[in-house]
Design a protein around this motif. Sequence first.
Motif, PDB file in Angstrom:
ATOM      1  N   MET A  93     -19.980  25.622  12.735  1.00 52.60           N
ATOM      2  CA  MET A  93     -20.129  26.279  11.440  1.00 52.60           C
ATOM      3  C   MET A  93     -18.739  26.295  10.794  1.00 52.60           C
ATOM      4  O   MET A  93     -17.769  26.704  11.437  1.00 52.60           O
ATOM      5  CB  MET A  93     -20.636  27.711  11.594  1.00 52.60           C
ATOM      6  CG  MET A  93     -21.986  27.857  12.266  1.00 52.60           C
ATOM      7  SD  MET A  93     -23.311  27.040  11.354  1.00 52.60           S
ATOM      8  CE  MET A  93     -24.045  26.089  12.679  1.00 52.60           C
ATOM      9  N   VAL A  94     -18.662  25.843   9.556  1.00 53.76           N
ATOM     10  CA  VAL A  94     -17.375  25.756   8.863  1.00 53.76           C
ATOM     11  C   VAL A  94     -17.339  26.824   7.773  1.00 53.76           C
ATOM     12  O   VAL A  94     -18.176  26.818   6.862  1.00 53.76           O
ATOM     13  CB  VAL A  94     -17.156  24.356   8.265  1.00 53.76           C
ATOM     14  CG1 VAL A  94     -15.786  24.257   7.605  1.00 53.76           C
ATOM     15  CG2 VAL A  94     -17.311  23.278   9.341  1.00 53.76           C
ATOM     16  N   TYR A  95     -16.364  27.722   7.895  1.00 52.67           N
ATOM     17  CA  TYR A  95     -16.226  28.844   6.968  1.00 52.67           C
ATOM     18  C   TYR A  95     -15.008  28.650   6.075  1.00 52.67           C
ATOM     19  O   TYR A  95     -13.893  28.476   6.565  1.00 52.67           O
ATOM     20  CB  TYR A  95     -16.073  30.159   7.746  1.00 52.67           C
ATOM     21  CG  TYR A  95     -17.324  30.543   8.496  1.00 52.67           C
ATOM     22  CD1 TYR A  95     -18.300  31.323   7.891  1.00 52.67           C
ATOM     23  CD2 TYR A  95     -17.524  30.108   9.799  1.00 52.67           C
ATOM     24  CE1 TYR A  95     -19.456  31.668   8.581  1.00 52.67           C
ATOM     25  CE2 TYR A  95     -18.675  30.455  10.495  1.00 52.67           C
ATOM     26  CZ  TYR A  95     -19.641  31.233   9.876  1.00 52.67           C
ATOM     27  OH  TYR A  95     -20.777  31.565  10.550  1.00 52.67           O
ATOM     28  N   ALA A  96     -15.233  28.704   4.782  1.00 51.29           N
ATOM     29  CA  ALA A  96     -14.154  28.616   3.810  1.00 51.29           C
ATOM     30  C   ALA A  96     -13.693  30.028   3.460  1.00 51.29           C
ATOM     31  O   ALA A  96     -14.505  30.956   3.421  1.00 51.29           O
ATOM     32  CB  ALA A  96     -14.635  27.895   2.555  1.00 51.29           C
ATOM     33  N   PRO A  97     -12.395  30.199   3.210  1.00 54.34           N
ATOM     34  CA  PRO A  97     -11.918  31.512   2.791  1.00 54.34           C
ATOM     35  C   PRO A  97     -12.482  31.880   1.417  1.00 54.34           C
ATOM     36  O   PRO A  97     -12.471  31.055   0.506  1.00 54.34           O
ATOM     37  CB  PRO A  97     -10.402  31.352   2.722  1.00 54.34           C
ATOM     38  CG  PRO A  97     -10.098  30.069   3.421  1.00 54.34           C
ATOM     39  CD  PRO A  97     -11.332  29.236   3.350  1.00 54.34           C
ATOM     40  N   GLY A  98     -12.983  33.094   1.291  1.00 52.49           N
ATOM     41  CA  GLY A  98     -13.485  33.577   0.008  1.00 52.49           C
ATOM     42  C   GLY A  98     -12.368  34.175  -0.828  1.00 52.49           C
ATOM     43  O   GLY A  98     -11.213  34.250  -0.381  1.00 52.49           O
ATOM     44  N   PRO A  99     -12.683  34.631  -2.023  1.00 51.30           N
ATOM     45  CA  PRO A  99     -11.660  35.150  -2.930  1.00 51.30           C
ATOM     46  C   PRO A  99     -10.901  36.359  -2.379  1.00 51.30           C
ATOM     47  O   PRO A  99      -9.745  36.569  -2.711  1.00 51.30           O
ATOM     48  CB  PRO A  99     -12.427  35.526  -4.193  1.00 51.30           C
ATOM     49  CG  PRO A  99     -13.859  35.313  -3.923  1.00 51.30           C
ATOM     50  CD  PRO A  99     -14.004  34.652  -2.595  1.00 51.30           C
ATOM     51  N   ASN A 100     -11.521  37.125  -1.527  1.00 51.45           N
ATOM     52  CA  ASN A 100     -10.859  38.301  -0.940  1.00 51.45           C
ATOM     53  C   ASN A 100     -10.522  38.088   0.529  1.00 51.45           C
ATOM     54  O   ASN A 100     -10.361  39.047   1.281  1.00 51.45           O
ATOM     55  CB  ASN A 100     -11.737  39.540  -1.109  1.00 51.45           C
ATOM     56  CG  ASN A 100     -11.987  39.866  -2.560  1.00 51.45           C
ATOM     57  OD1 ASN A 100     -11.059  39.809  -3.375  1.00 51.45           O
ATOM     58  ND2 ASN A 100     -13.223  40.160  -2.909  1.00 51.45           N
ATOM     59  N   GLY A 101     -10.471  36.824   0.951  1.00 47.79           N
ATOM     60  CA  GLY A 101     -10.137  36.506   2.332  1.00 47.79           C
ATOM     61  C   GLY A 101     -11.316  36.511   3.283  1.00 47.79           C
ATOM     62  O   GLY A 101     -11.174  36.140   4.448  1.00 47.79           O
ATOM     63  N   GLN A 102     -12.499  36.937   2.826  1.00 49.62           N
ATOM     64  CA  GLN A 102     -13.675  36.955   3.695  1.00 49.62           C
ATOM     65  C   GLN A 102     -14.117  35.516   3.981  1.00 49.62           C
ATOM     66  O   GLN A 102     -13.869  34.614   3.204  1.00 49.62           O
ATOM     67  CB  GLN A 102     -14.810  37.772   3.065  1.00 49.62           C
ATOM     68  CG  GLN A 102     -15.581  37.097   1.952  1.00 49.62           C
ATOM     69  CD  GLN A 102     -14.907  37.123   0.580  1.00 49.62           C
ATOM     70  OE1 GLN A 102     -13.729  37.367   0.444  1.00 49.62           O
ATOM     71  NE2 GLN A 102     -15.690  36.845  -0.453  1.00 49.62           N
ATOM     72  N   LEU A 103     -14.758  35.333   5.119  1.00 53.75           N
ATOM     73  CA  LEU A 103     -15.240  34.010   5.495  1.00 53.75           C
ATOM     74  C   LEU A 103     -16.612  33.758   4.882  1.00 53.75           C
ATOM     75  O   LEU A 103     -17.510  34.591   4.986  1.00 53.75           O
ATOM     76  CB  LEU A 103     -15.315  33.888   7.014  1.00 53.75           C
ATOM     77  CG  LEU A 103     -13.981  33.983   7.751  1.00 53.75           C
ATOM     78  CD1 LEU A 103     -14.195  33.912   9.259  1.00 53.75           C
ATOM     79  CD2 LEU A 103     -13.023  32.907   7.286  1.00 53.75           C
ATOM     80  N   GLN A 104     -16.743  32.597   4.238  1.00 49.93           N
ATOM     81  CA  GLN A 104     -18.000  32.204   3.621  1.00 49.93           C
ATOM     82  C   GLN A 104     -18.458  30.881   4.223  1.00 49.93           C
ATOM     83  O   GLN A 104     -17.712  29.893   4.201  1.00 49.93           O
ATOM     84  CB  GLN A 104     -17.824  32.039   2.110  1.00 49.93           C
ATOM     85  CG  GLN A 104     -17.434  33.305   1.394  1.00 49.93           C
ATOM     86  CD  GLN A 104     -17.210  33.076  -0.090  1.00 49.93           C
ATOM     87  OE1 GLN A 104     -16.790  32.012  -0.524  1.00 49.93           O
ATOM     88  NE2 GLN A 104     -17.492  34.107  -0.872  1.00 49.93           N
ATOM     89  N   LEU A 105     -19.668  30.871   4.749  1.00 46.73           N
ATOM     90  CA  LEU A 105     -20.221  29.643   5.313  1.00 46.73           C
ATOM     91  C   LEU A 105     -20.315  28.588   4.219  1.00 46.73           C
ATOM     92  O   LEU A 105     -20.944  28.813   3.186  1.00 46.73           O
ATOM     93  CB  LEU A 105     -21.592  29.913   5.931  1.00 46.73           C
ATOM     94  CG  LEU A 105     -22.273  28.746   6.637  1.00 46.73           C
ATOM     95  CD1 LEU A 105     -21.412  28.208   7.784  1.00 46.73           C
ATOM     96  CD2 LEU A 105     -23.643  29.171   7.145  1.00 46.73           C
TER      97      LEU A 105
END
Length: 167
Positions: A93-105
Motif C-alpha cells: 500500500m503506497v501512502y502519499a503525504p496529505g496537506p497536514n502530514g497525514q497519510l493518504q492511500l
Amino acid sequence: MSKKNTLMIVAIALLILVSAIGAAAGDLEAELAQVRAATARFHNVNAALAAGHHLVPGIDYCWEEPGVGGMGYHYVNTSELDTHVDALHPETMVYAPGPNGQLQLGAVEYVVPAPAWDAEGHEDLPSVLGQRFHYSAKTDKYILHAWIWRHNPAGMFEDWNPNVSCP
C-alpha cells in the motif's frame, strides 16, 4: 471490388476494433473496481498495519524523484512477497503525504522478487491488470504501481506521480 464495398469492409473492421477496445477498457475498469473494493479498508493505515503491511527498513522513507514526482511511503506485506500475483491482494500500500502530514492511500503496488521469478524459469515478466511489471534495480524486484486512489497525470501505472511530494 468496388470502392463502396471496400469502404464498407473498412468501416465494419473499424467498428469491430473499436468494440474490442471498448470491451477491454470495460474489463479493466471492472478489475480496477474490484481492486478498489478489496483495498478500500486500507485508507486507514492502522488497518494496513493490522493486515501485515509495514514500513520495511531500507525503504521506509517517503520516495520522491526531484523533477519527476513522488510515490510516498510503501507499507509492504512481506509475507506476500512471492511469485504469485493476485490483483486483489497487492503486496504494498503506497501512502502519499496529505496537506497536514497525514497519510493518504494513493496507490497499490504489486511486487515479485526478481531472483525467485527468474529461478522459476518464466519467459516473460509478471503481469496483472493487463500490465507487465518492470524491474526495479533499487529493490531487485519486479514491480507495478496502480494509482487507483489518487490521480496520476503521468498515467495510472507509472511509478512516479507529479502530484506527490515528500515533506
